[in-house]
Design a protein around this motif. Structure first.
Motif: not given
Ligand SMILES: Cc1cc2nc3c(=O)[nH]c(=O)nc-3n(C[C@H](O)[C@H](O)[C@H](O)COP(=O)(O)O)c2cc1C
Length: 424
Positions: A220-234, A55-63
């Motif tokens: 921009a970092r969040m967008i990058y993290e989301a783009a590199t987490s394809p299952a999460w983005s789907a 999952v994107p880094g920002f989501s993991f860190e939140y949890v």
């Protein structure tokens, strides 16, 4: 034992069949997919490690994060690890039934899902998957005030196991909160949980560093993290951006996601006073639990107001970093209220053995938070059911190993609890 480095296809088939028949590894049976999962994720820690990558880094860190330097999160785990239970042997071995009655209703295990705000950050649509799995397994699922899916929708998914957690919204003499309580009742929630342990907003540095702030700004970092987490983005495409769905209607007609977040930030504030607890107790036709209790005196006060359940909790280390681990105050709270109310526990549960530790120290059931979110991050919508199976199986084997016939009998065993706090 070494695994062969590469296995040819016919050998693979033979091995899969062997797994299906007898189970090649310890205690694992089921379909080939289940066996693979059990081998890949034998513990909640394995789920956490995969969630971190998936999952994107920002989501993991939140949890994953806590208040301050996460010391409270670490201490919860360490305090649970330090609790030792002495088994007794020589009795007939039976598979202990795990079901438990809480507030007059039967559940399949002494395990529940703690309330969590915006779990959709770790897996979009999280509440739907949590509610579905809880309903199927018949364990309590606590929907949060600041959840991302409206209580009405969750009531339709989990009609038999839904609890509702309320935060304080003091404006207009608590009008929105009383309305939420009415909506939760209409949606079929069985238990009202009032969270007391958030008098102040605490700093969570991992959220700050990741820019998880209101007003929210996509970096921009969040967008990058989301783009590199394809299952999460789907999953995000399927379920849409998480919003505070329960509160949307109070934020004004046609409020945008940003305006709803601003409303939530402004209006959800402070901890209930005892007078307010009494008012919500009167407004709810059913059992009421107060969550976030760490002092036996507060538990006694709640009981004197006719509260039915005490959830011993330090919010999973997310609020007061210097609070004691909730397991360390559990025995004193349980002793103070005896059988005048039901004692629940949360804070650091990462295994079935942790649940059993809480039962041994006076809880009737334990609730887990992050364990469910790590499972969502690692396995998506299958995660909650997976972790329920994992934890219930571990509860069962721990009870068997301890040589006792039922979960409540664990209280009769000798326990060493070095961190137990005494209250004069
Ligand atoms: C991401 C996250 C959000 C949470 N949001 C809430 C909430 O909205 N209301 C609440 O009462 N507790 C909330 N909690 C606290 C949990 O209900 C519970 O006390 C805690 O997670 C237990 O610790 P554990 O995560 O180690 O199992 C939250 C916890 C997490 C991890």
């Amino acid at each position: 034992m070494h695994e062969p480095k590469s296995v040819n296809p016919s050998m693979q088939k033979i091995m899969a069949n062997a797994s299906l028949k007898g189970g090649l590894s310890w205690g694992v049976s089921g379909s080939a997919r289940e066996i693979t999962r059990r081998r890949k994720f034998p513990t909640v820690e394995d789920l956490r490690a995969t969630a971190r990558r998936r999952v994107p880094g920002f989501s993991f860190e939140y949890v994953d994060g806590g208040a301050g330097l996460d010391r409270g999160v670490v201490r919860n785990a360490a305090a649970l690890d330090a609790v030792e239970i002495v088994a007794r042997y020589g009795r007939e071995q039976t598979d202990p039934p795990l079901d438990v009655t809480l507030f007059g209703q039967k559940y399949s295990a002494p395990l529940g899902i703690a309330p969590m705000g915006l779990p959709g950050l770790i897996w979009p649509g999280a509440e739907i998957h949590l509610a579905r799995a809880a309903q199927r397994a018949r364990i309590p699922y606590t929907a949060a005030t600041v959840g991302g899916v409206a209580i009405e929708r969750l009531g339709a998914i989990a009609p038999d196991v839904l609890w509702f957690q309320l935060y304080r919204l003091p404006d207009d003499d608590h009008a929105a909160a009383f309305d939420l309580v009415r909506r939760a009742k209409d949606a079929g929630a069985r238990v009202l949980v009032l969270t007391l342990d958030v008098p102040a907003r605490m700093k969570r540095p991992r959220e700050l560093r990741n820019g998880l702030l209101v007003p929210f700004k996509l970096s921009a970092r969040m967008i990058y993290e989301a783009a590199t987490s394809p299952a999460w983005s789907a999953a995000l495409m399927r379920h849409g951006q998480p919003t505070f769905a329960n509160l949307a209607q109070y934020a004004g007609n046609k409020a945008t996601a940003g305006e709803i977040a601003g409303f939530t930030q402004r209006e959800v504030r402070g901890a209930f006073t005892w007078d307010e607890v009494a008012r919500f107790r009167d407004a709810w036709d059913g059992p009421v639990v107060v969550k976030g209790i760490l002092h036996p005196g507060d538990a006694e006060q709640a009981v004197s107001l006719g509260i039915d359940g005490i959830q011993v909790s330090n919010h999973g280390g997310r609020h007061l970093e210097g609070a004691p681990p909730s397991i360390d105050v559990l025995p004193a709270v349980a002793a103070a209220i005896g059988d005048k109310a039901t004692v629940l526990f949360d804070g650091g549960v990462r295994s079935g053995l942790d649940v059993v530790r809480a039962l041994a120290l006076g809880a009737s059931a334990a609730l887990a938070g992050r364990a469910f979110l790590y499972a969502l991050g690692a396995l998506g919508e299958d995660g909650p059911a997976y972790v329920i199976d994992l934890l219930t199986e571990e509860i069962r084997t721990s009870l068997r190993q301890l040589g006792i016939p039922s979960p409540d009998a664990v209280r009769l065993l000798r326990v060493r609890h070095p961190g137990a706090m005494r209250f004069p």
